[in-house]
Scaffold this motif. Structure first.
Motif, short mmCIF file in Angstrom:
data_model
loop_
_atom_site.label_atom_id
_atom_site.label_comp_id
_atom_site.label_asym_id
_atom_site.label_seq_id
_atom_site.Cartn_x
_atom_site.Cartn_y
_atom_site.Cartn_z
N GLN A 28 34.88 41.16 35.63
CA GLN A 28 33.81 40.36 36.35
C GLN A 28 32.76 42.10 36.37
N MET A 29 32.35 41.20 36.65
CA MET A 29 30.18 41.79 37.21
C MET A 29 29.85 41.09 37.74
N ASP A 30 28.84 41.28 38.86
CA ASP A 30 28.23 40.82 40.34
C ASP A 30 26.92 40.53 39.03
N LYS A 31 26.46 41.04 38.63
CA LYS A 31 25.44 41.18 37.78
C LYS A 31 25.31 41.04 36.99
N PRO A 32 24.30 40.76 35.31
CA PRO A 32 24.52 40.35 34.20
C PRO A 32 24.22 42.15 33.77
N HIS A 33 23.48 42.72 33.96
CA HIS A 33 24.08 44.02 33.55
C HIS A 33 25.26 44.81 34.46
N LEU A 34 25.69 46.21 34.01
CA LEU A 34 27.03 46.96 34.45
C LEU A 34 25.85 47.25 35.60
N TRP A 35 25.65 48.08 35.56
CA TRP A 35 24.93 49.01 36.70
C TRP A 35 24.04 49.17 37.60
N GLY A 36 24.22 48.79 39.02
CA GLY A 36 24.24 48.90 40.79
C GLY A 36 24.43 47.81 40.87
N GLY A 37 25.90 47.58 40.54
CA GLY A 37 26.30 45.91 41.40
C GLY A 37 28.23 46.25 41.25
N ALA A 38 28.41 45.40 41.58
CA ALA A 38 29.81 45.26 41.72
C ALA A 38 30.76 45.28 40.23
N ILE A 39 31.72 45.20 40.26
CA ILE A 39 32.80 45.18 39.01
C ILE A 39 34.06 44.89 39.63
N THR A 40 34.94 44.10 38.82
CA THR A 40 36.36 43.94 39.44
C THR A 40 37.13 44.54 38.26
N LEU A 41 37.46 45.12 38.47
CA LEU A 41 38.78 44.74 37.04
C LEU A 41 40.19 44.40 37.68
N ALA A 42 41.17 44.40 36.14
CA ALA A 42 42.31 43.44 35.95
C ALA A 42 43.34 43.61 36.67
N ASN A 43 43.48 45.02 37.75
CA ASN A 43 44.11 45.08 38.93
C ASN A 43 43.67 44.77 40.06
N GLY A 44 42.46 43.86 40.50
CA GLY A 44 41.89 43.11 42.02
C GLY A 44 40.57 44.51 42.27
N TRP A 45 41.07 45.87 41.77
CA TRP A 45 40.27 46.27 42.48
C TRP A 45 38.45 46.39 42.77
N ARG A 46 37.87 46.30 43.56
CA ARG A 46 35.88 46.20 42.69
C ARG A 46 35.37 47.58 43.46
N LEU A 47 34.81 48.27 42.76
CA LEU A 47 34.63 49.19 42.53
C LEU A 47 32.57 49.29 42.42
N GLU A 48 32.02 50.01 43.45
CA GLU A 48 30.44 49.39 43.28
C GLU A 48 30.10 50.57 42.34
N LEU A 49 29.00 50.41 41.41
CA LEU A 49 28.58 51.30 40.49
C LEU A 49 27.19 52.33 40.42
N PRO A 50 26.93 53.00 40.62
CA PRO A 50 25.62 53.27 40.78
C PRO A 50 24.03 52.67 39.84
N ASP A 51 22.86 52.30 40.72
CA ASP A 51 22.12 51.97 39.66
C ASP A 51 21.45 52.41 38.33
N LEU A 52 22.09 52.53 37.33
CA LEU A 52 21.40 53.32 36.20
C LEU A 52 20.53 52.65 35.16
N ALA A 53 20.24 52.54 34.27
CA ALA A 53 18.98 51.87 33.61
C ALA A 53 20.21 51.26 32.51
N SER A 54 19.48 50.07 32.35
CA SER A 54 20.52 49.25 31.53
C SER A 54 21.15 49.54 30.19
#
Length: 69
Positions: A28-54
């Motif tokens: 799962q991604m909180d934004k339509p693109h990968l960068w600058g938001g949070a992602i969810t991994l299959a094991n349940g971890w949520r990670l905040e990613l840096p804001d990079l170009a799409s």
């Protein structure tokens, strides 16, 4: 924490955490693109990613922050 994000030949995104020797698909991604938001991994971890170009090329190693919850 440092993580590596890559996309396999089927187009599935995954994150590898070298310190834990853990690789999990991104489910799962909180934004339509990968960068600058949070992602969810299959094991349940949520990670905040840096804001990079799409159009940032993969694979890439970035500094991510693990979110609680």
């Amino acid at each position: 924490m440092k993580i590596m994000i890559r996309k396999d030949s089927a187009g599935i995104l995954s994150a590898y955490v070298p310190k834990k020797d853990l690789e999990e698909p991104i489910v799962q991604m909180d934004k339509p693109h990968l960068w600058g938001g949070a992602i969810t991994l299959a094991n349940g971890w949520r990670l905040e990613l840096p804001d990079l170009a799409s159009d940032t090329r993969l694979p890439i190693t970035v500094e991510a922050r693990r979110l609680e919850g």
